[in-house]
Write a protein that holds these residues in place. Structure first.
Motif, PDB file in Angstrom:
ATOM      1  N   MET D   1       0.878  -1.212   0.140  1.00 22.41           N
ATOM      2  CA  MET D   1      -0.030  -0.016  -0.159  1.00 22.41           C
ATOM      3  C   MET D   1       0.871   1.128   0.039  1.00 22.41           C
ATOM      4  O   MET D   1       0.699   2.126  -0.683  1.00 22.41           O
ATOM      5  N   GLN D   2       1.979   1.034   0.769  1.00 20.09           N
ATOM      6  CA  GLN D   2       2.791   2.292   1.081  1.00 20.09           C
ATOM      7  C   GLN D   2       3.448   2.733  -0.250  1.00 20.09           C
ATOM      8  O   GLN D   2       3.424   3.782  -0.711  1.00 20.09           O
ATOM      9  N   THR D   5       1.332   4.299  -3.250  1.00 27.02           N
ATOM     10  CA  THR D   5       1.208   5.730  -3.312  1.00 27.02           C
ATOM     11  C   THR D   5       2.338   6.532  -3.429  1.00 27.02           C
ATOM     12  O   THR D   5       2.417   7.411  -4.024  1.00 27.02           O
ATOM     13  N   VAL D 253       0.500  19.293  -3.317  1.00 22.71           N
ATOM     14  CA  VAL D 253       0.816  19.254  -1.995  1.00 22.71           C
ATOM     15  C   VAL D 253       0.788  17.878  -1.453  1.00 22.71           C
ATOM     16  O   VAL D 253       1.655  17.204  -0.757  1.00 22.71           O
ATOM     17  N   MET D 254      -0.407  17.195  -1.727  1.00 21.50           N
ATOM     18  CA  MET D 254      -0.337  15.855  -1.562  1.00 21.50           C
ATOM     19  C   MET D 254       0.769  15.126  -1.682  1.00 21.50           C
ATOM     20  O   MET D 254       1.443  14.430  -1.131  1.00 21.50           O
ATOM     21  N   ASN D 257       3.947  15.915   0.292  1.00 24.49           N
ATOM     22  CA  ASN D 257       4.032  15.539   1.725  1.00 24.49           C
ATOM     23  C   ASN D 257       3.995  13.994   1.763  1.00 24.49           C
ATOM     24  O   ASN D 257       4.859  13.449   2.558  1.00 24.49           O
ATOM     25  N   ASP D 261       7.362  12.327   3.523  1.00 28.18           N
ATOM     26  CA  ASP D 261       7.046  11.335   4.754  1.00 28.18           C
ATOM     27  C   ASP D 261       8.025  10.186   4.274  1.00 28.18           C
ATOM     28  O   ASP D 261       8.585   9.722   5.214  1.00 28.18           O
ATOM     29  N   ASP D 265      10.955   8.436   6.440  1.00 27.85           N
ATOM     30  CA  ASP D 265      11.026   6.969   7.057  1.00 27.85           C
ATOM     31  C   ASP D 265      12.251   6.327   6.514  1.00 27.85           C
ATOM     32  O   ASP D 265      13.140   5.742   7.278  1.00 27.85           O
ATOM     33  N   ARG D 272      10.496  11.617  11.955  1.00 27.79           N
ATOM     34  CA  ARG D 272       8.892  11.557  11.401  1.00 27.79           C
ATOM     35  C   ARG D 272       8.510  12.724  12.181  1.00 27.79           C
ATOM     36  O   ARG D 272       8.462  12.609  13.522  1.00 27.79           O
ATOM     37  N   GLY D 273       7.705  13.339  11.358  1.00 29.66           N
ATOM     38  CA  GLY D 273       6.583  14.190  12.014  1.00 29.66           C
ATOM     39  C   GLY D 273       7.446  15.320  12.583  1.00 29.66           C
ATOM     40  O   GLY D 273       6.570  16.490  13.244  1.00 29.66           O
TER      41      GLY D 273
END
Lengths: 321, 307, 318, 276, 519
Positions: D1-2, D5, D253-254, D257, D261, D265, D272-273
């Motif tokens: 899944m990761q 995207t 922007v999506m 990001n 991210d 990782d 992270r964050g």
């Protein structure tokens, strides 16, 4: 009767049957009140074995776990949420390796201790907590209940973790290299404390370590692990005085001692295989001085002396001779 | 501990002074207000009259010193445009509207952000985790005014559930706070998710599970309490983005806050009000950061000893 | 034949929020050519501070470090470069000793390019030579640290130290983070290199067993002060200072029948912020008496060239 | 899944950069020229003509052409802001982390102050002083965003400074400048790249808000933000004027990001964050 | 004094909030809600700020003279009035027994009118026409309770319809109340003779007026309350109309189609403002302000620019047809006969070639928004498109009115053009003076010939003759292309179904107190 019986425990990196294995067909029993040492180098899977008993392995490993871990006849691997939670803490507890990280930094020692005591059904929480700290020889326990983890030394914290572990009178405590992060004298004092606590509470201990000195000091029996398999088990004196498996022998020889100063340490060539690429058959054969063609086949675990077993063709031949 | 507090107060005053000087100069350079106030058919004599009246003919530094002197006594001068109303009074009238809106927006952002962050962390790697992060990202990638206007048209006009704009009853707070908060939502969610993942992977969580505590206690008591600490440290920055968003949100939702007052006073070159409102905004930031520091000391025992 | 490196009443006190921290006080040691000296102590005893002072990463508040008799702060630029060639460190954590973004060749070249006048090709030849010496191959020079195991990385760190042909290797816990089999291999490499290149070594560790194997002479430090000093075999078989005895017994031998320690130390290691008065060990020493609590014992030399800082020993026992 | 995207996000980003660089040559309409007669024409599928696939704006200019050239302007704003804010922030952050002491305290106070700067009010004031211009916007946004780089650079420098290879370099007698250039900068670069990617989104949205208040990128050249702002009063009657640039911003922007991210990782999960 | 004001002010504001809350809650049908772009200075006295505040102040203050739909004068607070002495002496006779909203003020007297005039033209007055009125009003006498005599220093035949009329800012206040408030009168509740009185005020958000008891001498107010809201964002005002939350609100031309679809009717004030592009630096009569090198110093270039722009298309598209092509910069009846420039790009290119600019030139066109005037930047970009067709490359430079204004009135040689909303003076002479007289700081085009024409107009005492001269001036400015005249535009308002009839005739006359309520 046995307290804990691990049968053919295999742990893979994920659900897929071909995934690399961390533990392969591990079978081990722990007797009530006994201290069983689990010794091996990094990558041998000893920590994973310890974690698997309480099903604390990360999700990917948990999916790849097969075999049985029997406790009072029930298989821990198939237990569901509530039963598993009833087992943890009350029946089997644990002391982890890093005392600096085992305690929650934002809660006081008292609150983290009473949390366990409350589960044990104790009503007089404050007194019980104070007594628990006193038992693990922490000076002025009343005040210490109010202090926070960052205000204590490593040694003191590990003793608090032990108090928490014992709070619910478990019948088995798994110690995952509890003294590796401590200085020698502090380690010595902690091991003394553990022996005293075992004397008082009579719980069994599964002691995971890479230090043969610690094994000699505290264990009754020991299992030596290499590349995810148990290669030899036996009583401590038997293993130290008459190691059967070539790996155990080489390891014992390679440890420098304060009493003698050889010119060269006997060396095991190469390095322990990483999880991904373990050789077929006996995993030690590429580094084993006594390896032969038959070592391509996995040697079974053979009883070579009373309660002393090893998985090595050469060892069988020696025993027979 | 008190040394830390005194240190912070001193820094706050220095920041305020620095900001007041910067704003004073910036607003003076933007062309004098006289031109604006002159009547449409005014002549040169009228201009000189007005300049003298507003004491704008004296050198700049003298004007600043007198401004500073008065400010200490609470007299921030009078609004040049709004009928000589006391600038501070004008700003303080509007302050409750802005603070309450920013408060509600921050509340919404924190509550939703923390919930979404925790949810995403627990279901790490799953579709829920991805969905949560995408929803949070939506907030960050949509300009506030566009979201505001679209919300007004859909929620207020099409569905008629809420008033389109204005200030007063609690119903008026919902859309503006939602618009204002969404931008920071992504940051809060990402931060909480990250610190939750750190916490969940830690040894003390393993020990909590070893104690046989129910999973809810492990997550909500042990993990969450630790992962809120970074959220508090960023609270000051979140409050800043809130106020920055206020200028836009208050304009779109006709909200009588200081954000809009700042915008209108800049457009009409109303110096006393510009200085006052920007100083009040900066002061509220510094106060917010100060409270954040105190909150940080309160919830993280490790900080108490270092203070 | 004077010492390559010596410290004279060396001390370092840090100003911290909680008051003065006496990390090291009154430490005098000598590193003789082709000789290996061990420094043993638990965490907080000042080993790391000693290393940083020797490597000029920090400056002492008392006493001084001398290179061939000359205080470091008096060294001329040329002498300083000579010192940087002569004394080479190897640190404990192999994952932190190598810059992850530099290839092995450039890592090993760094000290050579900075402190020798060798030409490019000469330096490359030296790089290949030292890689072979530590059991790696010239081919490894073009790879990144990430492609090596912990043991191999430590060998690269040793090769880096070896490259400028030092006279003294300063080994700061070089093996304590390795597995038993790798540890043995590295210890053997070190001893072979020492003999082959005639190196002196200053071996800092918390483990007496490893020090016994590596060193001729041992200094035992507790809370920044030397408590005992002597030949390695004597220290490890007949320790006289109570702390050394405790340390020896705590170095658990791989032998179930080893006798338990007669009188184990009690309590926690005191904080260096508030070192106990008199003999620093008195709070944990089973033999402590009034004199230990008030008067700091002097280290008195004995016939075998060692020294012990303990009233009981100096008064012939009680 | 990761990684599905992640790959999708990478493709989107590549598309964004390609459109920005080559777009204007591929589109036949001139983004600045329009015919008033063809004003506010809907997109093709909503009743418009094939002449203007995505319809026209309030001056009859082709939406597709404007979005394409808008991509270039928005990307330029991002690149310039990241260059300025990045370099200043990294330099100050590294200095403050490496030197420490009072310099560190002063710089970090400056960072807190910058974080609390009401950027929009500042932009308004600067816009009023010398009229909105490309330079002003870039300057004002950089004035606030440099603090995120400084905070990250400082943290990373503190981490790297304590690594043994830095001590080894110092024992070899390397000067501070060489140590920073060879050992510190290369090892903190990945974390700063992550901050840069995550800031692309913040810059674009901030520029849109400035355009809404009239101090954004000056007309007639279009930035996505100013296009959304111009279209705001047609949200009902001519929804496409602000919707399409809005969607463009959303996607970029999506993508930014998600890539940010993922990079975090891979490089250093502990970060992270932290690039809130 | 300062603290006193501060405390009283905040108490008043708090009280207002408290009062406003319940009112807000039950804002159903008996309240006329008017959403305005701005409350401007939000001060409560006629002299406290610009004319934009008349939206809410005209429900409280009344004027001496009112205007009918055609712009002719009607008696207001002044029953009758005469002008003698060549237009320099006006005598007003006041209506009897008109009560102020505050009983202690009693009825309107000559003293009140004199006080109102003097405060309006005082030096600290912020009213728009204050400075020009101050120059022409010499003295004000009150021979008796009901008579006010105004002596002018220069003839003004349109004082009744102009400065003293309802389109300007001479609201009549109660002298005793105003003096009792002292300095805080600007924020104190307004006391006037109108049909409504201030009920509550939420700073920057709402101004609520409530109907006074009893019948009113001039209007029959249908609505119990009129609630004015400050809603700066036009999209929000349109949303309020569609959601029925606002009954009347000014809207942009582009929203007209959408609103009509949603059943909201559009009421437009005819030709209330005239968007124009003023060319800087053409003050030919003043050497300091005349920039001879500018391309548009040459009349032919100015004319070319007028021919080059298709103004009708701009009106149809950008102003939704709500306006007519302009031939001047002020909506003046006397200039209706002056023909505008037709759209003829070829002629424009010829003129440019003649003037030596065959391949055009570069210029800066500054633009900004005002109220009205939201469409000015849009108009600037549209004009730039057309100018580009004839080779004139206009760079749009967005800025805001204050900075352009200080540059424009700075007195130096200007080198740029700007969009402007024109000067909506009901009294045409003031409009012309502001834009084209050398004395005005705002002058953009003058010439010696024009100065002479203006002087003769000012000296003319015969009304018909003055109109003749005014038309001649309009024709002259048009022929000289004193600016790029664009549009005589309307001001569209969205009006909800709850409002039966409401009209807005001339600029700054809002008639909210005359709005009808649908049953």
């Amino acid at each position: 009767m046995t307290l804990l019986s691990i049968r053919n425990l295999t742990v893979r990196l994920g659900r897929d049957a071909l995934a690399p294995t961390i533990l392969e067909e591990v079978s081990l029993d722990v007797m009530p009140g006994e201290t069983l040492g689990l010794v091996g180098e990094s990558g041998s899977g000893k920590s994973t074995l310890g974690m698997s008993v309480l099903r604390l392995t990360p999700p990917r490993l948990a999916e790849g776990t097969s075999g049985e871990i029997l406790w009072d006849g029930r298989d821990i691997l198939t237990m569901r949420g509530r039963d598993l939670r009833a087992l943890r803490g009350a029946e089997i507890s644990m002391i982890l390796q890093d005392p600096m990280a085992s305690l929650n930094p934002v809660f006081s020692i008292g609150s983290q201790l009473t949390e366990a005591l409350r589960r044990a059904g104790r009503s007089d929480l404050m007194q019980a907590a104070e007594a628990a700290l006193a038992e693990v020889r922490i000076p002025s326990p009343a005040e210490r209940l109010r202090s926070y983890p960052h205000q204590m030394s490593g040694g003191m914290r590990q003793r608090v973790v032990s108090a928490i572990g014992l709070a619910q009178e478990p019948r088995l405590i798994i110690c995952d290299e509890p003294t590796t992060a401590l200085d020698a004298t502090i380690q010595y004092q902690f091991l003394e404390l553990l022996r005293a606590l075992q004397g008082a509470h009579g719980m069994a201990m599964l002691f995971v370590t890479h230090d043969f000195g610690v094994v000699a000091r505290i264990c009754d029996r020991v299992a030596v692990m290499y590349a995810g398999r148990i290669v030899e088990t036996g009583p401590v004196r038997e293993i130290f005085s008459n190691p059967r498996h070539p790996y155990t022998r080489a390891l014992l020889a390679a440890v420098p001692s304060t009493s003698t100063a050889p010119d060269r340490l006997p060396v095991i060539e190469g390095a322990p295989p990483s999880i991904g690429n373990r050789p077929g058959g006996c995993a030690f054969h590429p580094r084993c001085p006594m390896a032969g063609p038959d070592c391509q086949r996995q040697p079974p675990m053979e009883r070579l002396a009373p309660r002393h077993e090893a998985a090595c063709w050469r060892a069988r031949e020696e025993a027979a001779a | 501990m008190t040394r830390l507090i005194m240190g912070r107060l001193a820094e706050a005053l220095a920041a305020l002074l620095l900001m007041s000087l910067a704003i004073f100069l910036l607003s003076r350079v933007t062309g004098d207000p006289v031109a604006l106030l002159l009547g449409d058919g005014a002549t040169a004599e009228d201009r000189d009259l007005l300049i003298a009246q507003l004491r704008l003919d004296r050198p700049l530094w003298e004007q600043y010193i007198s401004f500073l002197g008065n400010a200490l006594t609470g007299d921030f001068g009078q609004s040049v445009a709004a009928g000589r109303r006391d600038a501070l009074e004008l700003v303080l009238d509007r302050l409750p509207a802005s603070l309450s809106l920013a408060g509600v927006a921050l509340g919404f952002t924190l509550v939703t952000g923390i919930a979404m962050g925790v949810l995403a962390a627990i279901t790490r790697g799953s579709a829920v985790d991805l969905l949560v992060r995408i929803v949070a990202l939506l907030g960050q990638s949509v300009p506030a005014f566009w979201l505001g206007i679209v919300l007004i048209y859909i929620v207020a006009v099409q569905w008629g559930w809420l008033p389109t704009s204005g200030y007063g009853t609690t119903a008026h707070y919902i859309l503006p706070a939602l618009t204002m908060g969404t931008f920071t939502l992504a940051a809060v969610t990402r931060l909480v998710r990250a610190s939750m993942l750190d916490a969940l992977g830690s040894e003390y969580i393993k020990l909590a599970r070893i104690k046989g505590l129910p999973e809810a206690t492990v997550i909500l008591k042990h993990a969450l309490s630790n992962s809120l600490i970074p959220v508090v440290t960023f609270m000051g920055a979140f409050f800043a983005t809130m106020i920055t968003g206020a200028v836009v949100v208050e304009t779109v939702f006709a909200w009588p806050g200081i954000g809009r007052l700042a915008y209108e006073s800049i457009v009409s070159r109303d110096f006393p009000v510009i200085q006052t409102v920007v100083l009040v905004i900066t002061a509220s930031f510094i106060l917010a950061n100060f409270c954040v520091d105190m909150l940080y000391l309160a919830i993280d025992p490790r900080m108490r000893d270092r203070g | 034949m004077n010492a390559i490196l010596s410290t004279h009443a060396l001390g370092r006190t840090f100003r911290t929020r909680g008051g003065p921290l006496h990390a090291l006080s009154d430490v005098s040691i000598d590193c003789m050519p082709r000789h290996s000296l061990g420094v043993v102590g638990e965490s907080g005893c000042g080993k790391t501070t000693l290393n940083r002072l020797i490597l000029m990463l920090d400056t002492p508040t008392e006493g001084e470090v001398r290179f061939k008799g000359k205080p470091l702060r008096m060294l001329s630029v040329a002498e300083r470069r000579a010192y940087r060639r002569a004394v080479q460190p190897v640190f404990q954590n192999p994952y932190s000793s190598l810059n992850p973004r530099l290839r092995v060749r450039r890592i090993i070249r760094e000290p050579l390019a900075a402190n020798t006048d060798l030409s490019g090709p000469q330096i490359d030849a030296r790089v290949d030579e030292v890689l072979e010496a530590v059991g790696l191959t010239a081919r490894d020079a073009n790879r990144l640290p990430a492609e090596f195991s912990g043991g191999q990385r430590q060998r690269i760190a040793i090769a880096r130290a070896l490259a400028s042909k030092p006279e003294l290797m300063l080994l700061d816990e070089p093996v304590s983070s390795q597995d038993i089999s790798i540890r043995a291999q590295i210890l053997n490499v070190l001893t072979e290199l020492r003999d082959e290149y005639g190196l002196a070594t200053l071996f800092v560790s918390h483990d007496l067993a490893t020090v016994r194997f590596m060193c001729d002479e041992v200094v035992v430090i507790y809370l920044g002060r030397i408590v005992e000093h002597g030949p390695a075999n004597l220290i490890c078989t007949a320790p006289r200072h109570p702390y050394t005895q405790a340390l020896l017994a705590a170095t658990l031998p791989a032998d179930p029948d080893a006798p338990a320690m007669a009188v184990p130390p009690e309590g926690e290691i005191p904080s260096p912020l508030a070192p106990p008065p008199g003999c620093a060990y008195h709070t944990r020493c089973p033999f402590a008496r009034e004199i230990c609590r008030s008067v700091r014992p002097r280290a008195e030399a004995d016939e075998a060239g060692g020294a012990v800082a303990c009233h009981m020993v100096n008064q012939g026992g009680w | 899944m990761q990684n599905v995207t992640f790959r999708a996000a990478l493709v989107l980003l590549a598309l964004f950069v390609l459109t920005a660089v080559f777009g204007p040559y591929l589109v036949e309409h001139d983004p600045l020229k329009g015919s008033l007669r063809a004003r506010l024409e809907p997109p093709l599928w909503a009743g418009g003509t094939s002449e203007h696939l995505l319809g026209t704006d309030r001056l009859g200019r082709d939406m597709l052409a404007r979005i394409v050239s808008g991509a270039r302007i928005s990307l330029t704003v991002c690149v310039v802001v990241i260059a300025i804010a990045g370099s200043i922030g990294t330099a100050l952050g590294m200095l403050s982390g490496y030197v420490g002491g009072w310099l560190d305290r002063v710089l970090m106070r400056l960072v807190d102050l910058a974080l609390s700067l009401p950027v929009i009010l500042l932009a308004l004031l600067v816009g009023a002083v010398s009229g909105p211009s490309f330079g002003n916007i870039v300057l004002v946004i950089s004035l606030v965003l440099w603090s995120q780089y400084a905070r990250m650079a400082r943290g990373e420098t503190l981490r790297v400074k304590n690594e043994d290879y830095v001590d080894l370099a110092r024992t070899s007698g390397l000067g501070h400048v060489r140590i920073i250039a060879r050992h510190i900068l290369p090892n903190i670069a990945p974390a700063l790249i992550v901050v840069a990617t995550l800031q692309v989104g913040v810059v674009i949205v901030l520029e849109a808000s400035l355009s809404f208040l009239g101090v954004g990128v000056p007309p007639p050249n279009p930035s996505w933000g100013s296009m959304v702002a111009d279209g705001r009063s047609y949200v009902v009657t001519a929804w496409w004027v602000s919707l399409f640039p809005g969607i463009a911003i959303l996607l970029v922007v999506m993508a930014v990001n998600i890539v940010g991210d993922a990079l975090t990782d891979r490089i250093n999960p502990a970060l992270r964050g932290r690039t809130a | 004094m300062q603290d006193h004001g501060f405390i009283r002010g905040s108490l008043a504001a708090l009280a207002a909030c408290a009062v406003a809350l319940p009112v807000m809650a039950q804002s159903e049908d008996d309240t006329l809600v008017v959403a305005l772009p701005t409350f401007s200075e939000q001060t409560m006295t006629p002299w406290g700020g610009s004319g934009q505040r008349k939206t809410y102040l005209d429900t409280v203050y009344e004027y001496l003279v009112y205007l009918d739909a055609e712009g002719n004068t009607e008696p207001g607070l002044a029953e009758s009035w005469t002008v003698e002495n060549d237009g320099t002496r006006w005598t007003f006779t006041l209506r009897e027994g008109v009560p102020f909203s505050d009983e202690s003020c009693g009825t309107v007297t000559a003293e009140d009118v004199k006080y109102s005039i003097e405060r309006l033209i005082a030096e600290d007055s912020r009213a728009g026409p204050a400075s020009t009125m101050r120059r022409i009003i010499d003295t004000v006498e009150t021979p008796d309770e009901r008579t006010v005599v105004v002596n002018l220093s220069a003839p003004d035949f349109l004082l009744d319809a102009g400065y003293f009329g309802e389109a300007q800012q001479l609201g009549i206040v109660c002298k005793s109340y105003s003096e009792s408030q002292g300095e805080a009168v600007d924020s104190a509740p307004p006391v006037g003779t109108g049909a409504y009185v201030l009920e509550s005020l939420v700073d920057g958000s709402e101004i609520n007026m409530v109907r006074r008891d009893g019948d009113h001498w001039r209007v029959d107010p249908q609505w119990e309350r009129i609630s004015f809201r400050a809603v700066p964002e036009e999209a929000t005002r349109v949303a309020m109309l569609r959601a029925g939350e606002a009954d009347i609100a000014p809207v942009n031309f582009d929203s007209i189609a959408g609103l009509e679809e949603a059943g909201i009717r559009i009421v437009s004030a005819e030709k209330t403002w005239s968007p124009v592009i003023r060319l800087g630096g053409v003050v030919q009569s003043d050497p300091e302000r005349f920039n001879a090198e500018l391309p548009w110093a040459d009349k032919r270039v100015r004319q070319a620019m007028n021919y080059a722009i298709d103004k009708q298309t701009i009106i149809d598209e950008l102003f939704a047809g709500q306006g007519t092509v302009a031939s001047g910069d002020t909506p003046v009846a006397a200039w209706d006969s002056v023909p505008p420039y037709p759209y003829d790009p070829d002629k424009a290119r010829d003129l440019l070639a003649e003037a030596g600019y065959a391949d055009g030139f570069d210029m800066v066109l500054k633009t900004f928004t005002t109220t009205p005037g939201a469409e000015l930047p849009l108009m600037a970009e549209a004009a730039a498109l057309y100018l580009a067709e004839v080779g004139i490359n206009a760079t749009i430079e967005p800025t805001d009115w204050p900075s352009v204004r200080s540059e424009w009135t700075g007195g130096g040689k200007l080198d740029f053009a700007m969009t402007h909303r024109g000067f909506p003076f009901p009294n045409p002479e003031n409009g012309v003076e502001a834009g084209f007289s050398e004395r005005s700081l705002f002058a953009s085009f003058t010439s010696d010939e024009l100065e002479a024409k203006l002087a003769s107009l000012a000296a003319e005492t015969d009304r018909a003759e003055r109109r003749e001269k005014l038309t001649d001036i309009g024709q002259y400015i048009r022929d000289e292309a004193g600016a790029i005249f664009m549009v005589l535009a309307n001001e569209p308002y969205g009006v909800g179904a709850d409002v039966s009839d409401w009209s807005i005739d001339t600029s700054y006359v809002y008639n909210f107190d005359r709005a009808g309520k649908a049953q």
